[in-house]
Design an enzyme around this catalytic site. Structure first.
Site, short mmCIF file in Angstrom:
data_model
loop_
_atom_site.label_atom_id
_atom_site.label_comp_id
_atom_site.label_asym_id
_atom_site.label_seq_id
_atom_site.Cartn_x
_atom_site.Cartn_y
_atom_site.Cartn_z
N LYS A 155 41.30 21.04 -47.49
CA LYS A 155 42.60 20.42 -47.32
C LYS A 155 43.16 19.94 -48.66
O LYS A 155 42.42 19.46 -49.50
CB LYS A 155 42.51 19.27 -46.33
CG LYS A 155 42.08 19.71 -44.92
CD LYS A 155 41.97 18.57 -43.96
CE LYS A 155 40.88 17.59 -44.31
NZ LYS A 155 40.65 16.57 -43.28
N THR A 202 50.73 8.53 -42.29
CA THR A 202 49.84 9.70 -42.23
C THR A 202 48.45 9.33 -41.72
O THR A 202 47.49 10.07 -41.95
CB THR A 202 49.73 10.34 -43.62
OG1 THR A 202 49.30 9.36 -44.57
CG2 THR A 202 51.07 10.94 -44.06
N GLY A 262 45.38 9.28 -39.56
CA GLY A 262 44.84 10.18 -38.56
C GLY A 262 45.12 11.65 -38.78
O GLY A 262 44.85 12.47 -37.90
N THR A 263 45.62 12.01 -39.97
CA THR A 263 45.95 13.42 -40.19
C THR A 263 44.72 14.32 -40.12
O THR A 263 44.76 15.40 -39.52
CB THR A 263 46.65 13.61 -41.55
OG1 THR A 263 45.88 12.96 -42.58
CG2 THR A 263 48.05 13.05 -41.54
N GLY A 264 43.62 13.89 -40.72
CA GLY A 264 42.41 14.72 -40.71
C GLY A 264 41.85 14.88 -39.31
O GLY A 264 41.45 15.98 -38.91
N CYS A 265 41.80 13.79 -38.55
CA CYS A 265 41.33 13.84 -37.17
C CYS A 265 42.21 14.78 -36.35
O CYS A 265 41.73 15.61 -35.57
CB CYS A 265 41.34 12.45 -36.55
SG CYS A 265 40.33 11.23 -37.39
#
Length: 267
Positions: free
Chosen positions: A174, A205, A207-210
């Site tokens: 990412k 932003t 929680g973007t990875g989750c």
């Protein structure tokens, strides 16, 4: 049959990341969500104030309960907390012919650490070999490899291939932590796919990875190929980020808008 995705992750009491974000994402992407809780965090948009890793026995019991009854089609692994929990999760998934998306959660958006330093080796040794897709950001990839953070696309590709050598079939490197006005995610596997998007001028932003990893798992549960699932998940996340400011949740790093496709302008 209904596509079922299982998340094995920690709870975010603020609702923007972790189990809560995963279940919202599964629903928004058309998959039924089941969950195994690994840890409880006292967390909001500003900070993580407490973390409690659940006993390995209850984590094991949850895994057994889900698989005893539900026909799980894909698994997403998020926050694990400590080596004992990682070991239980690896044992619980070992031998199951399922796509697994591993998001190596280490640090919250607030900057608070969510994975003990001594757990990184266990994560690398026990969970990476089970992963169909690994989704590290730039700092996480560096920690997993014990290397300096990548500074450009070429070094990110090198680190991604090094991570693939540790077991995952695909690695999604990412690019949200990279500088510049454009974010580029690199999907590395049997083929390479570059996914780009303009950087949004928002602080919301959390929680973007989750969300991204859960959306990938939802697609895999529905029978999509990895490139298809990653492409759809990337598009969904960009929409959730673009609509995040409409939510106005909290006073820190607010969550992305998981239901932006459904709530319209009412949020």
């Amino acid at each position: 049959m209904t596509a079922i995705a299982l998340t094995i992750a920690g709870s975010d009491s603020g609702g923007g990341a972790g189990i809560q974000a995963d279940l919202k994402t599964f629903s928004a992407q058309g998959s039924y969500g089941a969950s195994v809780l690994t840890a409880i965090t006292a967390q909001n948009t500003r900070a993580v104030t407490a973390v409690l890793a659940l006993p390995p026995a209850i984590v094991r019991a949850q895994i057994e309960a889900v698989f005893d009854d539900l026909a799980v089609d894909a698994v997403k692994i998020g926050m694990q907390g400590d080596p004992q929990v990682i070991r239980v999760v690896a044992e619980g998934l070992g031998g199951r012919d399922l796509p697994v998306v591993l998001d190596p959660v280490m640090v919250a958006k607030s900057g608070d650490r969510l994975l003990a330093a001594e757990a990184i080796a266990a994560l690398r040794d026990e969970l990476l070999p089970l992963a169909t897709v690994l989704t590290p950001n730039i700092p996480e990839a560096a920690e997993l490899l014990d290397q300096p953070a990548a500074t450009d696309i070429a070094s990110r590709e090198v680190q991604g291939q090094l991570l693939r050598a540790l077991g995952p079939s695909w690695v999604l490197m990412k690019g949200g932590h990279a500088p510049g006005t454009t974010c580029t995610d690199l999907l590395l596997g049997p083929a390479r796919l570059d996914l780009t998007a303009p950087r949004r001028a928002t602080r919301n932003t959390h929680g973007t990875g989750c969300t991204l990893s859960a959306a990938i798992a939802a697609g895999l549960a529905q029978g999509q190929s990895v490139p298809e699932a990653v492409t759809r998940a990337h598009r969904y996340l960009q929409g959730a980020i673009a609509a995040a400011d409409r939510l106005q949740v909290g006073s820190g790093h607010g969550p992305v808008h998981h239901f932006h496709q459904f709530w319209g302008d009412t949020a």
